[in-house]
Design a protein around this motif. Structure first.
Motif, PDB file in Angstrom:
ATOM      1  N   ALA A   1       0.815  -1.261   0.060  1.00  0.00           N
ATOM      2  CA  ALA A   1      -0.005  -0.109   0.032  1.00  0.00           C
ATOM      3  C   ALA A   1       0.866   1.261   0.044  1.00  0.00           C
ATOM      4  O   ALA A   1       0.672   2.287  -0.921  1.00  0.00           O
ATOM      5  CB  ALA A   1      -0.921   0.046   1.249  1.00  0.00           C
ATOM      6  N   PRO A   2       1.895   1.489   0.873  1.00  0.00           N
ATOM      7  CA  PRO A   2       2.478   2.745   0.789  1.00  0.00           C
ATOM      8  C   PRO A   2       3.388   2.682  -0.503  1.00  0.00           C
ATOM      9  O   PRO A   2       3.466   3.852  -0.913  1.00  0.00           O
ATOM     10  CB  PRO A   2       3.496   2.372   2.242  1.00  0.00           C
ATOM     11  CG  PRO A   2       3.576   1.079   2.403  1.00  0.00           C
ATOM     12  CD  PRO A   2       2.263   0.711   2.068  1.00  0.00           C
ATOM     13  N   ILE A   3       3.833   1.664  -1.114  1.00  0.00           N
ATOM     14  CA  ILE A   3       4.731   1.738  -1.936  1.00  0.00           C
ATOM     15  C   ILE A   3       3.805   2.194  -3.268  1.00  0.00           C
ATOM     16  O   ILE A   3       4.316   3.166  -3.961  1.00  0.00           O
ATOM     17  CB  ILE A   3       5.409   0.486  -2.616  1.00  0.00           C
ATOM     18  CG1 ILE A   3       6.277  -0.220  -1.459  1.00  0.00           C
ATOM     19  CG2 ILE A   3       5.974   0.301  -3.950  1.00  0.00           C
ATOM     20  CD1 ILE A   3       6.680  -1.598  -1.614  1.00  0.00           C
ATOM     21  N   ILE A   4       2.779   1.628  -3.327  1.00  0.00           N
ATOM     22  CA  ILE A   4       1.971   2.171  -4.544  1.00  0.00           C
ATOM     23  C   ILE A   4       1.402   3.409  -4.151  1.00  0.00           C
ATOM     24  O   ILE A   4       1.178   4.569  -5.207  1.00  0.00           O
ATOM     25  CB  ILE A   4       0.845   1.048  -4.760  1.00  0.00           C
ATOM     26  CG1 ILE A   4      -0.102   1.333  -6.191  1.00  0.00           C
ATOM     27  CG2 ILE A   4      -0.345   1.199  -3.633  1.00  0.00           C
ATOM     28  CD1 ILE A   4       0.828   0.858  -7.172  1.00  0.00           C
ATOM     29  N   GLY A   5       1.172   3.895  -3.084  1.00  0.00           N
ATOM     30  CA  GLY A   5       0.434   5.133  -2.823  1.00  0.00           C
ATOM     31  C   GLY A   5       1.573   6.522  -3.020  1.00  0.00           C
ATOM     32  O   GLY A   5       1.156   7.115  -3.621  1.00  0.00           O
ATOM     33  N   ILE A   6       2.694   6.122  -2.386  1.00  0.00           N
ATOM     34  CA  ILE A   6       3.838   7.158  -2.648  1.00  0.00           C
ATOM     35  C   ILE A   6       4.250   7.119  -4.086  1.00  0.00           C
ATOM     36  O   ILE A   6       4.287   8.148  -4.607  1.00  0.00           O
ATOM     37  CB  ILE A   6       5.128   6.807  -1.820  1.00  0.00           C
ATOM     38  CG1 ILE A   6       4.634   6.913  -0.411  1.00  0.00           C
ATOM     39  CG2 ILE A   6       6.094   7.773  -2.310  1.00  0.00           C
ATOM     40  CD1 ILE A   6       5.980   6.382   0.403  1.00  0.00           C
ATOM     41  N   GLY A   7       4.197   5.975  -4.962  1.00  0.00           N
ATOM     42  CA  GLY A   7       4.532   6.047  -6.321  1.00  0.00           C
ATOM     43  C   GLY A   7       3.344   6.763  -7.229  1.00  0.00           C
ATOM     44  O   GLY A   7       3.463   7.518  -7.934  1.00  0.00           O
ATOM     45  N   GLY A   8       2.067   6.561  -6.701  1.00  0.00           N
ATOM     46  CA  GLY A   8       1.229   7.362  -7.287  1.00  0.00           C
ATOM     47  C   GLY A   8       1.083   8.817  -7.113  1.00  0.00           C
ATOM     48  O   GLY A   8       0.815   9.618  -8.009  1.00  0.00           O
ATOM     49  N   ILE A   9       1.195   9.018  -5.936  1.00  0.00           N
ATOM     50  CA  ILE A   9       1.487  10.677  -5.749  1.00  0.00           C
ATOM     51  C   ILE A   9       2.641  11.214  -6.357  1.00  0.00           C
ATOM     52  O   ILE A   9       2.289  12.371  -7.109  1.00  0.00           O
ATOM     53  CB  ILE A   9       1.774  10.876  -4.198  1.00  0.00           C
ATOM     54  CG1 ILE A   9       0.683  10.609  -3.307  1.00  0.00           C
ATOM     55  CG2 ILE A   9       2.031  12.293  -3.934  1.00  0.00           C
ATOM     56  CD1 ILE A   9       1.151  10.471  -1.774  1.00  0.00           C
ATOM     57  N   VAL A  10       3.857  10.524  -6.727  1.00  0.00           N
ATOM     58  CA  VAL A  10       5.065  11.037  -7.605  1.00  0.00           C
ATOM     59  C   VAL A  10       4.507  10.979  -8.836  1.00  0.00           C
ATOM     60  O   VAL A  10       4.627  12.042  -9.727  1.00  0.00           O
ATOM     61  CB  VAL A  10       6.221  10.053  -7.295  1.00  0.00           C
ATOM     62  CG1 VAL A  10       7.390  10.528  -8.572  1.00  0.00           C
ATOM     63  CG2 VAL A  10       6.723  10.273  -5.973  1.00  0.00           C
ATOM     64  N   LYS A  11       3.821  10.093  -9.518  1.00  0.00           N
ATOM     65  CA  LYS A  11       3.211  10.078 -10.957  1.00  0.00           C
ATOM     66  C   LYS A  11       2.235  11.098 -11.031  1.00  0.00           C
ATOM     67  O   LYS A  11       2.153  11.989 -11.995  1.00  0.00           O
ATOM     68  CB  LYS A  11       2.678   8.601 -11.202  1.00  0.00           C
ATOM     69  CG  LYS A  11       3.727   7.541 -11.237  1.00  0.00           C
ATOM     70  CD  LYS A  11       4.295   7.704 -12.574  1.00  0.00           C
ATOM     71  CE  LYS A  11       5.217   6.428 -12.865  1.00  0.00           C
ATOM     72  NZ  LYS A  11       5.915   6.523 -14.036  1.00  0.00           N
ATOM     73  N   VAL A  12       1.516  11.326  -9.973  1.00  0.00           N
ATOM     74  CA  VAL A  12       0.322  12.346 -10.262  1.00  0.00           C
ATOM     75  C   VAL A  12       1.089  14.027 -10.112  1.00  0.00           C
ATOM     76  O   VAL A  12       0.621  14.820 -10.983  1.00  0.00           O
ATOM     77  CB  VAL A  12      -0.499  12.415  -8.946  1.00  0.00           C
ATOM     78  CG1 VAL A  12      -1.307  13.751  -8.861  1.00  0.00           C
ATOM     79  CG2 VAL A  12      -1.691  11.220  -9.166  1.00  0.00           C
ATOM     80  N   ALA A  13       2.054  14.184  -9.424  1.00  0.00           N
ATOM     81  CA  ALA A  13       2.867  15.128  -9.378  1.00  0.00           C
ATOM     82  C   ALA A  13       3.223  15.629 -10.620  1.00  0.00           C
ATOM     83  O   ALA A  13       3.347  16.769 -11.065  1.00  0.00           O
ATOM     84  CB  ALA A  13       4.013  15.331  -8.333  1.00  0.00           C
ATOM     85  N   ARG A  14       3.801  14.385 -11.556  1.00  0.00           N
ATOM     86  CA  ARG A  14       4.573  14.749 -12.669  1.00  0.00           C
ATOM     87  C   ARG A  14       3.439  14.817 -13.961  1.00  0.00           C
ATOM     88  O   ARG A  14       3.810  15.290 -14.884  1.00  0.00           O
ATOM     89  CB  ARG A  14       5.235  13.679 -13.083  1.00  0.00           C
ATOM     90  CG  ARG A  14       6.400  13.314 -12.290  1.00  0.00           C
ATOM     91  CD  ARG A  14       7.301  12.060 -12.717  1.00  0.00           C
ATOM     92  NE  ARG A  14       8.214  11.747 -11.991  1.00  0.00           N
ATOM     93  CZ  ARG A  14       9.348  10.759 -12.250  1.00  0.00           C
ATOM     94  NH1 ARG A  14       8.874   9.828 -12.814  1.00  0.00           N
ATOM     95  NH2 ARG A  14      10.364  10.423 -11.512  1.00  0.00           N
ATOM     96  N   THR A  15       2.129  14.458 -13.661  1.00  0.00           N
ATOM     97  CA  THR A  15       1.290  14.956 -14.710  1.00  0.00           C
ATOM     98  C   THR A  15       0.738  16.305 -14.859  1.00  0.00           C
ATOM     99  O   THR A  15       0.348  16.680 -15.777  1.00  0.00           O
ATOM    100  CB  THR A  15      -0.082  14.098 -14.448  1.00  0.00           C
ATOM    101  OG1 THR A  15      -0.603  14.565 -12.915  1.00  0.00           O
ATOM    102  CG2 THR A  15       0.123  12.606 -14.377  1.00  0.00           C
ATOM    103  N   ARG A  16       1.028  17.311 -13.954  1.00  0.00           N
ATOM    104  CA  ARG A  16       0.922  18.606 -13.904  1.00  0.00           C
ATOM    105  C   ARG A  16      -0.528  18.901 -14.351  1.00  0.00           C
ATOM    106  O   ARG A  16      -0.584  19.668 -15.299  1.00  0.00           O
ATOM    107  CB  ARG A  16       1.932  19.153 -14.774  1.00  0.00           C
ATOM    108  CG  ARG A  16       3.364  19.307 -14.284  1.00  0.00           C
ATOM    109  CD  ARG A  16       4.417  19.768 -15.041  1.00  0.00           C
ATOM    110  NE  ARG A  16       4.467  18.783 -16.237  1.00  0.00           N
ATOM    111  CZ  ARG A  16       5.516  18.873 -17.124  1.00  0.00           C
ATOM    112  NH1 ARG A  16       6.258  20.181 -16.978  1.00  0.00           N
ATOM    113  NH2 ARG A  16       5.412  18.244 -18.172  1.00  0.00           N
TER     114      ARG A  16
END
Length: 717
Positions: free
Chosen positions: A272-287
């Motif tokens: 859960a934290p791996i996918i959650g943190i990874g998702g947040i990083v990806k979301v930040a990159r979508t701008r």
């Protein structure tokens, strides 16, 4: 709750392997939305044109682009292409970094040329004529690029990239490139990558499931082994403190809870934290500018989980205690069915079971309702997030600030983040109960038995064991009791002699016997075997010289043979049969179709009470101990069998010390010494004849059991 992670820490290799595999799985899971976005934005909208850098370009187009580039930029552009056939320039670089740099370089000139091609006021041909006629110089051309950059400053970078891609598409058409084929090739390439990632993710998920299941099964196995070993070492004091029903629950249900949650931790809590943190990083990159939606959703989820857990947590702490209670009631009812039926108490016991069952059911229903409320709320939040993203994303697409593929990827990443919190929420409901179970398991493992071997035992001081048993001023008090159960007990039991213990009910006869194998330890005084205090011997050494037959005969599921050879694998068939003859069990054993191979049901329920006692006695005899302890072990035998058995004991066991606890005087008439207990104290010691003359307590027992002729010595036996 931290004990759960301590158990996992005992399997570090498996945990590390799972973490590595989960990182790979998360990478695959997080990469798929990006590829989906590429398929929509690049593969469909941009016809497979990934960068605003054409793979083939006409020499005229390169010249036109060069108008809006500095000398250094022009040289860099020229160096990135190589001469092809018929004046076509082919891209010579393929690395992603260089392509992005070239895209930044060519994007704006392509957009300028595209706009000029659609304008009638200034076409590329007109601009070329002006350049050839020296009507415009390089500085003015660069100023045109700067003005175009200022005009497009209000537009999103995505819009500029799409316009540049459109210019590249037109360039491909001019070069004779099949756009449809190019688009199909791109879609197949991206689709193949997605398929590969999916297959890798499936393989990793299977590997994680296998490793997690194996590790949790090992945790359950190890815990069951450790708990069993600890319980086996418990004295009667610890057994009574925990209760048998609770020990069974802790050894089964509690360990099962820990095992189940261990799998969930490895498969969900870590992921859960791996996918959650990874998702947040990806979301930040979508701008996309919609990050605030995720922040609001996370805050709402945390608040809801906190409220639900605050309500449910106390119930989890009660649940295992209620399971203990249900097991206790069930065990009592099942073992006491004959008595329940004899007293017609079926309805009362049904109500007692029903109360225990409903108490547990009520607690489980409460926790299940918490989960029932949680899931719809979570789904409502997830659907609300989707609606919000579509609403605000559509406005961004309409304004040209966002592409459809980016919005789709943002929705997927948001769902992954929310699902990560949902996974943690689901496991957080199970963790408290597993934490309570782990605490209960640790309570057993951390309990040190009061009866244990000394660091240095005196086993080496005993050579050939003789079997001289002696009580020296022994007093004993049960744990927590206010008064002694036995006081100042002193006697000696020697090999070849029979020592009998008799007295009224509750006078301490069985208690005295249980002190010898150290089921309890004496409070004062000492018990010695061959002159050595039993507390100085190892329990294994002490009990190896004892043949103990409990008051209630205990048989184990298996065969008659396995029960009679319970004392050790070294017991031969001949020894077993000899023991059965001495115990008067041979006749009924041989009457059975399978003889010594006949099955014994759990608890010996398929044999009578007398047969069970005789098999228990035969089991002790087959061990060939130096000291026999019979704790009222002849009570279920008829007088004839009792007499025959005692005669065989006297004839065949002449080298052993025999201690018999009995209720019937007829069983101990010919004992070498009889100890009369009265309220935990010795009221008399001597032979039957001596005690009839000197001991009032023995006389009372004798008068209640023997005839006048027997009391006067004329009745014989």
């Amino acid at each position: 709750m931290f004990r759960l992670f301590k158990y996992l820490g005992e399997h570090k290799a498996a945990v590390v392997a799972v973490i590595v595999l989960l990182v790979i799985q998360a990478y695959c899971d997080l990469s798929l939305p990006s590829y989906t976005s590429d398929i929509v934005d690049v593969g469909i909208q941009q016809k497979g044109i990934e960068y605003a850098v054409p793979e083939v370009m006409r020499a005229d187009t390169m010249e036109q682009i060069g108008w809006f580039l500095t000398k250094e930029e022009t040289e860099r552009l020229t160096a990135s292409y190589e001469q092809g056939e018929e004046g076509i320039q082919r891209l010579a670089v393929k690395d992603e970094k260089t392509l992005k740099e070239l895209e930044d370089l060519l994007g704006l000139p392509f957009v300028i040329l595209l706009q000029m091609g659609e304008s009638e006021e200034m076409t590329p041909e007109m601009l070329k004529a002006m350049i050839d006629g020296n009507m415009i110089d390089k500085e003015q051309l660069l100023r045109i690029r700067e003005e175009a950059s200022l005009q497009m400053a209000d537009q999103n970078e995505t819009m500029v990239r799409q316009m540049a891609a459109l210019a590249v598409e037109k360039e491909y058409e001019a070069c004779g490139v099949d756009i449809g084929k190019h688009q199909t090739s791109y879609l197949i390439r991206i689709g193949a990558k997605m398929l590969g990632l999916t297959l890798l993710m499936v393989a990793v998920a299977i590997a994680v499931g296998f490793i997690a299941s194996r590790a949790s099964a090992q945790i359950g196995r190890d815990l069951r082994g450790r708990v069993f070993d600890k319980v086996i070492s418990f004295s009667n004091k610890e057994i009574n403190e925990f209760s048998t029903a609770s020990l069974i629950t802790r050894s089964t249900n509690d360990i099962q809870q820990v095992q189940m949650v261990s799998v969930m931790i490895l498969r969900m809590v870590i992921y859960a934290p791996i996918i959650g943190i990874g998702g947040i990083v990806k979301v930040a990159r979508t701008r996309t500018g919609m990050d605030w939606i995720i922040a609001v959703a996370v805050v709402v989820i945390i608040c809801i989980v906190a409220l639900l857990m605050a309500a449910a947590m106390p119930k989890f702490k009660q649940m295992q205690t209620l399971v203990d209670r249900l097991n206790l009631v069930s065990r009592e009812i099942l073992t006491g069915i004959p008595v329940i039926r004899a007293f017609s108490r079926e309805k009362v016991e049904e109500e007692r079971f029903d109360r225990a069952n409903k108490d547990l059911m009520g607690t489980q229903l409460f926790t299940n309702r918490v989960m029932t409320v949680m899931m719809p709320v979570m789904m409502l939040i997830m659907n609300g997030i989707t609606v919000a993203i579509v609403w605000f994303g559509a406005q961004g697409i309409d304004a040209g600030n966002l592409q459809v593929g980016d919005m789709m990827a943002f929705i997927t990443y948001t769902m992954q983040i929310v699902m990560a919190f949902l996974m943690i929420t689901m496991i957080s409901v199970m963790l408290p109960r597993a934490g309570v179970a782990a605490d209960r398991i640790e309570e057993i493992l951390n309990t040190e038995p009061v009866i244990c071997d000394k660091e240095k035992v005196a086993d080496g001081r005993i050579g050939q064991m003789r079997g001289v048993l002696e009580f020296k001023d022994v007093s004993f008090r049960y744990p927590g009791a206010d008064e002694n159960a036995l006081e100042h007990i002193s006697f000696k039991a020697e090999p070849g002699k029979t020592t009998a213990i008799i007295g009224s009910t509750g006078c301490g006869k069985s208690t005295l016997i249980q002190l010898i194998p150290r089921f309890y330890d004496v409070t004062e005084g000492q018990i010695t075997v061959d002159g050595i205090d039993v507390r100085d011997l190892s329990q294994e050494k002490l009990r190896s010289c004892l043949g103990y037959v409990p008051q209630k005969g205990v048989l184990f599921s298996g065969t008659i043979e396995s029960n009679l050879k319970y004392g050790g694998e070294e017991i031969s068939d001949e020894t077993m049969k000899e023991a059965a003859r001495i115990a008067q069990a041979e006749t009924f054993i041989e009457e059975k179709p399978e003889g010594y191979g006949s099955e014994i049901a759990q608890g010996g329920t398929n044999v009578s009470g007398g047969q069970k006692q005789r098999l228990s006695i035969a089991r002790a005899i087959a061990k060939k101990p130096e000291i026999f302890l019979f704790d009222d072990s002849f009570s279920a035998l008829d007088y004839k069998t009792d007499a025959a058995l005692r005669k065989q004991l006297h004839e065949k066991l002449q080298d052993a010390a025999i201690v018999i606890v009995a209720q019937r005087i007829s069983t101990i008439l010919h004992a070498d010494q009889i100890i009369v207990l009265d309220d935990g104290k010795i009221a008399g010691i001597g032979s039957h004849e001596q005690l009839l003359k000197e001991c009032e307590a023995y006389q009372e027992i004798a008068r209640s059991q023997l005839s006048t002729a027997e009391l006067s010595g004329k009745g014989g036996f």
